[in-house]
Design a protein around this motif. Structure first.
Motif, short mmCIF file in Angstrom:
data_model
loop_
_atom_site.label_atom_id
_atom_site.label_comp_id
_atom_site.label_asym_id
_atom_site.label_seq_id
_atom_site.Cartn_x
_atom_site.Cartn_y
_atom_site.Cartn_z
N PRO A 100 59.50 -14.22 24.12
CA PRO A 100 60.29 -15.13 24.96
C PRO A 100 61.60 -14.46 25.37
O PRO A 100 62.03 -13.48 24.76
CB PRO A 100 60.54 -16.34 24.05
CG PRO A 100 60.27 -15.87 22.67
CD PRO A 100 59.41 -14.66 22.74
N VAL A 101 62.25 -15.00 26.38
CA VAL A 101 63.47 -14.42 26.95
C VAL A 101 64.53 -15.51 27.00
O VAL A 101 64.24 -16.67 27.30
CB VAL A 101 63.18 -13.89 28.37
CG1 VAL A 101 64.43 -13.40 29.06
CG2 VAL A 101 62.11 -12.79 28.33
N ALA A 102 65.78 -15.13 26.71
CA ALA A 102 66.89 -16.07 26.86
C ALA A 102 67.24 -16.15 28.35
O ALA A 102 67.42 -15.13 29.01
CB ALA A 102 68.10 -15.61 26.06
N MET A 103 67.29 -17.35 28.88
CA MET A 103 67.57 -17.53 30.30
C MET A 103 68.74 -18.49 30.44
O MET A 103 68.81 -19.52 29.76
CB MET A 103 66.35 -18.10 31.02
CG MET A 103 66.53 -18.21 32.51
SD MET A 103 65.02 -18.67 33.36
CE MET A 103 64.90 -20.39 32.91
N LYS A 116 74.52 -26.51 48.68
CA LYS A 116 73.92 -27.83 48.93
C LYS A 116 72.69 -28.05 48.07
O LYS A 116 72.30 -29.17 47.80
CB LYS A 116 73.55 -27.96 50.41
CG LYS A 116 74.74 -28.02 51.32
CD LYS A 116 74.32 -28.14 52.76
CE LYS A 116 75.54 -28.11 53.65
NZ LYS A 116 75.19 -28.16 55.06
N HIS A 117 72.07 -26.93 47.64
CA HIS A 117 70.87 -27.05 46.82
C HIS A 117 71.25 -27.22 45.35
O HIS A 117 72.03 -26.46 44.82
CB HIS A 117 69.98 -25.80 46.98
CG HIS A 117 68.73 -25.91 46.19
ND1 HIS A 117 67.69 -26.71 46.58
CD2 HIS A 117 68.37 -25.35 45.02
CE1 HIS A 117 66.73 -26.63 45.67
NE2 HIS A 117 67.12 -25.81 44.71
N LYS A 118 70.69 -28.22 44.70
CA LYS A 118 71.00 -28.54 43.31
C LYS A 118 69.98 -27.87 42.39
O LYS A 118 68.80 -28.19 42.44
CB LYS A 118 70.96 -30.06 43.13
CG LYS A 118 71.31 -30.52 41.76
CD LYS A 118 72.75 -30.96 41.71
CE LYS A 118 73.02 -31.65 40.40
NZ LYS A 118 73.95 -30.97 39.59
N PRO A 119 70.43 -26.93 41.52
CA PRO A 119 69.50 -26.31 40.58
C PRO A 119 69.14 -27.28 39.44
O PRO A 119 69.75 -28.35 39.31
CB PRO A 119 70.27 -25.11 40.05
CG PRO A 119 71.69 -25.50 40.20
CD PRO A 119 71.77 -26.39 41.40
N LEU A 120 68.20 -26.88 38.62
CA LEU A 120 67.76 -27.71 37.50
C LEU A 120 68.92 -28.04 36.54
O LEU A 120 69.04 -29.16 36.06
CB LEU A 120 66.63 -26.99 36.75
CG LEU A 120 65.84 -27.75 35.74
CD1 LEU A 120 65.18 -28.98 36.36
CD2 LEU A 120 64.77 -26.85 35.12
N TYR A 121 69.79 -27.05 36.28
CA TYR A 121 70.97 -27.23 35.43
C TYR A 121 72.15 -26.51 36.07
O TYR A 121 71.97 -25.52 36.76
CB TYR A 121 70.77 -26.63 34.03
CG TYR A 121 69.64 -27.23 33.26
CD1 TYR A 121 69.79 -28.46 32.63
CD2 TYR A 121 68.43 -26.56 33.14
CE1 TYR A 121 68.75 -29.02 31.90
CE2 TYR A 121 67.38 -27.12 32.41
CZ TYR A 121 67.54 -28.34 31.80
OH TYR A 121 66.53 -28.89 31.09
N ASN A 122 73.35 -26.98 35.79
CA ASN A 122 74.55 -26.29 36.26
C ASN A 122 74.90 -25.11 35.34
O ASN A 122 75.17 -24.01 35.80
CB ASN A 122 75.75 -27.24 36.33
CG ASN A 122 75.65 -28.17 37.51
OD1 ASN A 122 75.02 -27.86 38.52
ND2 ASN A 122 76.27 -29.33 37.39
N TYR A 123 74.93 -25.37 34.03
CA TYR A 123 75.20 -24.33 33.06
C TYR A 123 74.42 -24.67 31.80
O TYR A 123 74.72 -25.67 31.14
CB TYR A 123 76.70 -24.22 32.74
CG TYR A 123 77.03 -22.99 31.93
CD1 TYR A 123 77.40 -21.81 32.55
CD2 TYR A 123 76.94 -23.01 30.54
CE1 TYR A 123 77.69 -20.67 31.81
CE2 TYR A 123 77.22 -21.87 29.80
CZ TYR A 123 77.60 -20.71 30.44
OH TYR A 123 77.87 -19.58 29.72
N HIS A 124 73.43 -23.85 31.48
CA HIS A 124 72.58 -24.18 30.34
C HIS A 124 71.75 -22.96 29.96
O HIS A 124 71.19 -22.29 30.82
CB HIS A 124 71.65 -25.34 30.73
CG HIS A 124 70.92 -25.97 29.60
ND1 HIS A 124 71.51 -26.35 28.42
CD2 HIS A 124 69.60 -26.32 29.47
CE1 HIS A 124 70.61 -26.91 27.62
NE2 HIS A 124 69.45 -26.88 28.24
N TRP A 125 71.68 -22.67 28.65
CA TRP A 125 70.79 -21.65 28.11
C TRP A 125 69.49 -22.30 27.69
O TRP A 125 69.51 -23.38 27.10
CB TRP A 125 71.40 -21.01 26.87
CG TRP A 125 72.51 -20.06 27.10
CD1 TRP A 125 73.85 -20.32 27.01
CD2 TRP A 125 72.41 -18.69 27.47
NE1 TRP A 125 74.58 -19.19 27.28
CE2 TRP A 125 73.71 -18.17 27.56
CE3 TRP A 125 71.33 -17.84 27.72
CZ2 TRP A 125 73.97 -16.84 27.89
CZ3 TRP A 125 71.58 -16.52 28.05
CH2 TRP A 125 72.88 -16.03 28.14
#
Length: 176
Positions: A100-103, A116-125
């Motif tokens: 597995p990889v830390a992302m 304008k595009h909303k990612p899944l998280y703003n800041y999250h490991w």
């Protein structure tokens, strides 16, 4: 093509994690999940819990910086381990090798906070545990590190919708 590692996720809000760490424990939780998996795979024992990793890796109330995770995991694991930033291609290769990889999702330091595009998280490991190519689109699979009163869940998302905010860290034993 599809790869999905059988990784046991953890919630950063579990009762074992100190309440003052929980909101910003995604980095140490991610490291713990990955190291637990890799240690079991390599017949080793992980001796640190998430609270200890929070302190050892340099966690803060606003999270764990990428450079700190790399530097402090290298110190903690020693010279027999490879801990380094990697590309998407290298991350996929790690998954194919069973690691597995830390992302990290990072809207703020990637300059995408006005997008304008909303990612899944703003800041999250999160631990990256798999990928799949469907209809010529790459989907990444993660453990989301849970929520209050919720265990970690496996989630998939389209890479292209989040690619501008993603960083990857390879954590693997060195080949001897």
């Amino acid at each position: 093509m599809r790869v999905l590692l059988n990784v046991n996720g953890r919630s950063q809000y579990s009762a074992e994690i100190r309440p003052e760490f929980q909101n910003s424990a995604c980095g140490p939780t991610t490291a713990h999940v990955i190291l637990t998996y890799l240690c079991q795979k390599n017949d080793a024992v992980l001796t640190h819990d998430i609270n200890e990793l929070y302190t050892l890796l340099g966690g803060t109330k606003i999270g764990l910086f990428k450079w700190r995770m790399i530097r402090n995991l290298r110190k903690l694991l020693g010279e027999n381990w490879c801990v380094e930033e990697c590309t998407l291609t290298q991350a996929i290769e790690q998954l194919r090798e069973g690691n597995p990889v830390a992302m990290r999702f990072d809207v703020y330091f990637s300059g995408q906070f006005l997008s304008k595009h909303k990612p899944l998280y703003n800041y999250h490991w999160v631990p990256l545990i798999g990928y799949e190519i469907k209809d010529s689109e790459l989907y990444l699979t993660i453990h989301d590190n849970g929520g209050r009163n919720r265990d970690s869940q496996v989630r998939s998302f389209k890479y292209d919708d989040n690619r501008k905010v993603l960083n990857f860290i390879k954590v693997a034993p060195k080949q001897r």
